[in-house]
Design an enzyme around this catalytic site. Structure first.
Site, short mmCIF file in Angstrom:
data_model
loop_
_atom_site.label_atom_id
_atom_site.label_comp_id
_atom_site.label_asym_id
_atom_site.label_seq_id
_atom_site.Cartn_x
_atom_site.Cartn_y
_atom_site.Cartn_z
N HIS A 97 -1.70 1.40 -4.01
CA HIS A 97 -2.01 2.82 -3.83
C HIS A 97 -1.11 3.72 -4.68
CE1 HIS A 97 -4.15 1.82 0.24
NE2 HIS A 97 -4.85 1.49 -0.83
N GLN A 148 0.84 -1.20 0.00
CA GLN A 148 0.00 0.00 0.00
C GLN A 148 0.88 1.25 0.00
OE1 GLN A 148 -3.43 -0.70 3.09
NE2 GLN A 148 -1.73 -2.03 3.64
N THR A 152 9.10 -4.81 11.62
CA THR A 152 9.44 -5.63 10.45
C THR A 152 10.92 -5.56 10.12
OG1 THR A 152 8.59 -3.77 9.13
CG2 THR A 152 7.21 -5.73 9.25
N CYS A 199 3.37 16.08 -20.01
CA CYS A 199 3.32 14.77 -20.67
C CYS A 199 4.07 14.82 -22.01
CB CYS A 199 1.84 14.42 -20.91
SG CYS A 199 1.59 12.94 -21.88
N THR A 241 0.66 -3.04 8.75
CA THR A 241 -0.54 -2.33 8.31
C THR A 241 -1.63 -2.41 9.36
OG1 THR A 241 -2.23 -2.13 6.58
CG2 THR A 241 -1.38 -4.36 6.98
N SER A 242 -2.37 -1.30 9.50
CA SER A 242 -3.47 -1.28 10.46
C SER A 242 -4.70 -1.98 9.89
CB SER A 242 -3.82 0.16 10.84
OG SER A 242 -4.30 0.84 9.69
N ASN A 261 3.74 -7.03 13.38
CA ASN A 261 3.25 -5.68 13.70
C ASN A 261 3.37 -5.53 15.21
OD1 ASN A 261 1.62 -3.37 14.24
ND2 ASN A 261 0.41 -3.77 12.40
P1 OAD Z 1 -1.39 2.90 9.24
O1 OAD Z 1 -0.70 4.13 9.74
O2 OAD Z 1 -2.85 2.86 9.27
O3 OAD Z 1 -0.83 1.65 10.06
C1 OAD Z 1 0.54 1.48 10.29
C2 OAD Z 1 0.72 0.15 10.97
O4 OAD Z 1 2.11 -0.12 11.04
C3 OAD Z 1 0.17 0.09 12.39
O5 OAD Z 1 -0.60 -1.08 12.53
C4 OAD Z 1 1.44 0.04 13.25
O6 OAD Z 1 1.24 -0.72 14.42
C5 OAD Z 1 2.41 -0.62 12.33
N1 OAD Z 1 3.85 -0.29 12.55
C6 OAD Z 1 4.39 0.86 12.96
N2 OAD Z 1 5.73 0.77 12.96
C7 OAD Z 1 6.03 -0.48 12.55
C8 OAD Z 1 7.26 -1.19 12.33
N3 OAD Z 1 8.45 -0.63 12.52
N4 OAD Z 1 7.19 -2.48 11.90
C9 OAD Z 1 5.99 -3.06 11.68
N5 OAD Z 1 4.81 -2.44 11.86
C10 OAD Z 1 4.83 -1.17 12.29
O7 OAD Z 1 -0.81 2.64 7.77
P2 OAD Z 1 -1.38 1.67 6.62
O8 OAD Z 1 -1.96 0.43 7.19
O9 OAD Z 1 -0.31 1.54 5.63
O10 OAD Z 1 -3.76 5.10 1.84
O11 OAD Z 1 -2.55 2.56 6.03
C11 OAD Z 1 -3.23 2.10 4.90
C12 OAD Z 1 -3.54 3.24 3.98
O12 OAD Z 1 -4.12 4.32 4.73
C13 OAD Z 1 -2.33 3.89 3.33
O13 OAD Z 1 -1.89 3.21 2.19
C14 OAD Z 1 -2.86 5.25 2.97
C15 OAD Z 1 -3.63 5.58 4.22
O14 OAD Z 1 -4.74 6.41 4.03
C16 OAD Z 1 -3.60 5.85 0.76
O15 OAD Z 1 -2.73 6.68 0.67
C17 OAD Z 1 -4.59 5.58 -0.32
ZN ZN Z 2 -0.78 13.03 -21.97
#
Ligand code: OAD
Ligand code: ZN
Length: 268
Positions: free
Chosen positions: A126, A108, A256, A174, A213-214, A238
């Site tokens: 994403h 993502q 990670t 472009c 990921t959350s 996580n």
């Molecule tokens: P979040 O900020 O929602 O979640 C981050 C996760 O990473 C949490 O569960 C933390 O516990 C975990 N975390 C933090 N540090 C870590 C580490 N060092 N090792 C392992 N885990 C760790 O981020 P995403 O799940 O990526 O969308 O969020 C999903 C989407 O929400 C993103 O892609 C973005 C956002 O809106 C778009 O931009 C479309």
């Molecule tokens: Zn174009």
């Protein structure tokens, strides 16, 4: 190796037996590269309102209303993206691919770091901040991360104001049609990229690593559940609570960047 040695070993045993693992990554994987996650304390969505700045329309009107605030945060993010290097977690995923264990990384993240770590088969649901997409004809063009950031920092500093008209003058053009291009990332309300390929990878894998990921943003967050329904083992890394508990076979509550290299070492 700390108190989770048993979990690390269990993950290593499962992975050593497969050639068809997939990884599903969130911003936690890049946290150790100095890039802020979205929802952890102090995360990006605590500093900017996703409903204001997370959509393209919202971003434009927030810029018009309070350009200094938004550009201040934007500069900080640019600095973080400029300084970031792939961390041991990204490199361990690339290693697992080279070892013939990991088939696909579904991420993502938009930061390009998994590419820079050397993974070959990446699905960026994403998008990618450093790939531009033409607003008229859709043509895409990948730019290099560090030179692009340097260019942006310099030109942004020289802008007379942060109005939309001024910002548009910085947008790349472009090659095919001359229209302006924007970063090829998915904002709220926009369709995710490569969804069929991502689902196929989730359904085909026999082990899924669910990393940093959350799991609250759909449809991406559906993938681990889909993988589980198709019989995959689910390994979650996580340090914090996450919504995958009921489908998790091995849970490693670590960063990670620490756990993934430890797993690779056990397999080698
Ligand atoms: P979040 O900020 O929602 O979640 C981050 C996760 O990473 C949490 O569960 C933390 O516990 C975990 N975390 C933090 N540090 C870590 C580490 N060092 N090792 C392992 N885990 C760790 O981020 P995403 O799940 O990526 O969308 O969020 C999903 C989407 O929400 C993103 O892609 C973005 C956002 O809106 C778009 O931009 C479309
Ligand atoms: Zn174009």
């Amino acid at each position: 190796m700390g108190s989770y040695d048993r979990e690390i070993s269990a993950a290593a045993v499962i992975l050593a037996e497969t050639k068809k693992a997939a990884a599903f990554c969130g911003s936690g994987v890049s946290a150790e590269s100095g890039i802020s996650t979205f929802r952890d304390p102090g995360g990006i969505w605590e500093r900017i309102n996703p409903m204001e700045a997370g959509t393209s329309g919202g971003l434009i009107s927030s810029l018009a209303k309070n350009p200094e605030k938004l550009m201040g945060i934007f500069f900080e993010l640019l600095e973080a993206f400029e300084k970031a290097e792939c961390n041991p977690g990204h490199l361990a995923l690339a290693d697992l691919e080279k070892m013939g264990i990991l088939e696909t990384v579904i991420t993502q993240n938009v930061d390009n770091l998994q590419n820079e770590a050397g993974s070959g088969n990446i699905i960026e649901m994403h998008g990618n901040l450093f790939r531009m997409a033409c607003l008229s004809c859709g043509r895409k063009k990948k730019l290099d991360r560090k030179p692009l950031i340097l260019y942006l920092k310099q030109t942004l500093r020289n802008l007379k104001d942060y109005s939309l008209e001024s910002l548009v003058t910085l947008a790349p053009r472009c090659d095919a049609c001359g229209s302006i291009m924007r970063p090829d990332i998915v904002m709220f309300g926009e369709a995710v990229q490569d969804l069929p390929r991502a689902f196929e990878a989730g359904q085909d894998c026999d082990v899924m690593l669910v990393l940093g990921t959350s799991g609250v943003v759909y449809p991406a967050a559906e993938l681990p559940f889909e993988a589980k329904r198709k019989g995959a083992d689910i390994i979650v890394i996580n340090p914090n609570e996450n919504p995958f508990e009921e489908i998790t076979d091995v849970y490693i509550p670590m960063k990670t960047g620490v756990a993934l290299p430890a797993i690779v070492d056990k397999i080698k």
